[in-house]
Design an enzyme around this catalytic site. Structure first.
Site, PDB file in Angstrom:
ATOM      1  CD  GLN A  25      46.260  30.959  33.832  1.00  0.00           C
ATOM      2  OE1 GLN A  25      46.054  32.157  33.990  1.00  0.00           O
ATOM      3  NE2 GLN A  25      47.461  30.442  33.895  1.00  0.00           N
ATOM      4  CG  HIS A 119      43.756  36.306  32.859  1.00  0.00           C
ATOM      5  ND1 HIS A 119      44.245  36.806  34.041  1.00  0.00           N
ATOM      6  CD2 HIS A 119      44.786  35.616  32.311  1.00  0.00           C
ATOM      7  CE1 HIS A 119      45.507  36.425  34.207  1.00  0.00           C
ATOM      8  NE2 HIS A 119      45.849  35.688  33.160  1.00  0.00           N
ATOM      9  CG  ASN A 163      46.095  39.278  32.542  1.00  0.00           C
ATOM     10  OD1 ASN A 163      46.606  39.732  33.560  1.00  0.00           O
ATOM     11  ND2 ASN A 163      46.675  38.315  31.830  1.00  0.00           N
ATOM     12  CD  GLU A 164      50.614  39.120  31.357  1.00  0.00           C
ATOM     13  OE1 GLU A 164      50.676  38.243  30.468  1.00  0.00           O
ATOM     14  OE2 GLU A 164      51.341  39.123  32.360  1.00  0.00           O
TER      15      GLU A 164
HETATM   16  C1  BGC Z   1      49.579  35.513  32.784  1.00  0.00           C
HETATM   17  C2  BGC Z   1      49.168  34.256  33.514  1.00  0.00           C
HETATM   18  C3  BGC Z   1      50.257  33.212  33.418  1.00  0.00           C
HETATM   19  C4  BGC Z   1      51.508  33.766  34.055  1.00  0.00           C
HETATM   20  C5  BGC Z   1      52.681  32.804  34.071  1.00  0.00           C
HETATM   21  C6  BGC Z   1      51.026  35.874  32.960  1.00  0.00           C
HETATM   22  O1  BGC Z   1      51.534  36.220  31.724  1.00  0.00           O
HETATM   23  O2  BGC Z   1      48.728  36.575  33.089  1.00  0.00           O
HETATM   24  O3  BGC Z   1      47.969  33.819  32.981  1.00  0.00           O
HETATM   25  O4  BGC Z   1      49.880  32.009  34.009  1.00  0.00           O
HETATM   26  O5  BGC Z   1      51.915  34.919  33.380  1.00  0.00           O
HETATM   27  O6  BGC Z   1      53.052  32.434  32.788  1.00  0.00           O
END
Ligand code: BGC
Length: 422
Positions: A25, A119, A163-164
């Site tokens: 990002q 990520h 991540n997530e």
């Molecule tokens: C993610 C980010 C994203 C943010 C806002 C999260 O789900 O880890 O990469 O930019 O939310 O949408």
């Protein structure tokens, strides 16, 4: 805007206050990654390409100077697998050196680095093998984690493997069922990731848990002192009266299974932005008339306090929490301050009630590439898309002053006072 003054919750010693980014990002030109390939496909539906992003691959020293100058003591950033291992088994020593320099650079500026190894983006070759659906995924990810341990040995304690993972598993379902790029598109060009009734791919969920555990072991083998965890999207599912069982069934595969997988971890990352109401027939739309953000999410700052309480209740005692993301996509910076101060007040209340939270990392340090568009701006620091000049917003100064004060605004009144000051 004046700094936070007056009463507040005194932060525990060592509490991390800072901001987050992810590699794809902000770095720019992540050309060996699957997202880059997806964005640049001739039939891509992506509204905007990531391109140079914020050029943080080159400008990270300036980013870190700004964050430490603002008063923060922590910075979460990503190591990009596609840069470290652009082809299977071929390690870029230059990429390893680059990320080691970032770790040293953070420490030199008084910023505790919190490092994410994955990520959303993977190397292109990994995706071509089937990504997380490949039978080799856990082993391949663990091998990368072992290499990344060299980066971490420059002075990192907190590392997040994936991540997530819950969003990753959902994206796999989306790709399979809708044959479209997840998280992208929509007329506004804003992120339109509305999973609705879609469920995370169960096989991918199991693969992600396996990969996390394999990476956990690889990292510990390299350095037993590393604190290893992963970061989970907390959706703050709220059951409407009578819909408690539906909401629990909905939350299970979308969130709780990933929290349960963290029970043996050293910490867990909580990422919360808004809430999701669940009625007897499933997810409900944003309530009519509710204020929404540039991503279309309901402005609901108290999601943060509810998220850390929920995570603590599922993961159980003994696994400390770091808030690794919380923020708002808005061009109204005063709204960013009021949202964040209310979110921090809900966090302070949870801390007072004994929830073991060790840090707060705002999403995001910079205006950045929001998975298909630059329009939803989450940053504390604005970035000029042509010159890449950075400009801290008032919210950055405000949150930096909260960090310096060593206190969290802890009542809605104190929060509102901060939000409307100056
Ligand atoms: C993610 C980010 C994203 C943010 C806002 C999260 O789900 O880890 O990469 O930019 O939310 O949408």
């Amino acid at each position: 805007m004046t700094p936070t003054t007056g009463p507040g919750l005194v932060l525990p010693r060592g509490f991390l206050m800072g901001a987050s980014t992810s590699a794809h990002q902000v770095e720019g030109n992540n050309v060996s990654s699957d997202w880059w390939a997806m964005e640049n496909r001739p039939d891509s539906s992506v509204a905007e390409l990531s391109g140079d992003a914020a050029d943080s691959f080159h400008r990270w020293p300036q980013d870190m100077d700004l964050l430490s100058g603002l008063g923060f003591n922590a910075y979460r950033f990503g190591v990009e697998w596609a840069r470290v291992e652009p082809e299977r088994g071929r390690i870029s020593r230059a990429a390893v050196a680059h990320y080691r320099a970032m770790v040293r650079g953070a420490l030199d500026r008084g910023l505790t680095p919190v490092v994410t190894l994955h990520h959303f983006t993977s190397p292109r070759w990994f995706s071509e093998l089937g990504g997380w659906s490949s039978p080799e995924s856990a082993e391949l990810f663990a091998a990368y984690a072992a290499v990344a341990a060299e980066v971490l040995s420059a002075g990192v304690r907190h590392v997040a493997t994936i991540n997530e993972p819950n969003m990753v598993a959902l994206m796999h379902t989306l790709l399979r069922t809708a044959d479209r790029t997840p998280g992208m598109g929509g007329d506004s060009g804003a992120v339109a990731f509305d999973p609705g009734s879609l469920e995370p791919d169960a096989g991918v969920t199991r693969a992600l848990v396996r990969a996390h555990r394999a990476a956990f072991s690889a990292l510990k083998a390299a350095d037993p002192d590393l604190r290893v965890g992963w970061t989970v999207a907390n959706q703050v599912y709220q059951a409407e009266p009578g819909a408690e069982e539906v909401a629990a069934a909905y939350a299970g595969p979308r969130e709780n299974v990933f929290l349960e997988a963290a029970r043996e971890d050293d910490w867990i990352g909580v990422q919360a932005y808004t809430r999701h109401r669940i009625g007897p027939d499933g997810p409900l739309p944003v309530p009519p008339g509710a204020e929404t953000t540039l991503t279309g999410w309901e402005v609901y700052p108290e999601a943060l306090g509810e998220a850390v309480r929920h995570t603590a209740s599922v993961v159980g005692p003994g696994v400390p929490i770091l808030v690794t993301e919380n923020g708002i996509a808005t061009d109204d910076d005063a709204l960013r301050v009021s949202y964040t101060s209310r979110a921090l007040a809900s966090l302070a209340a949870a801390l007072r009630d004994g929830v073991d939270v060790r840090g707060y990392l705002h999403w995001s340090a910079l205006d950045n590439y929001e998975w298909g568009s630059y329009r939803p701006r989450f940053g504390l620091i604005a970035v000029d898309p042509r010159t890449f000049a950075r400009r801290p917003k008032e919210s950055a100064r405000w949150l930096g002053s909260v960090a310096r004060s060593g206190r969290l605004p802890d009542t809605p009144a104190a929060a509102a006072g901060v939000a409307h000051a100056g």
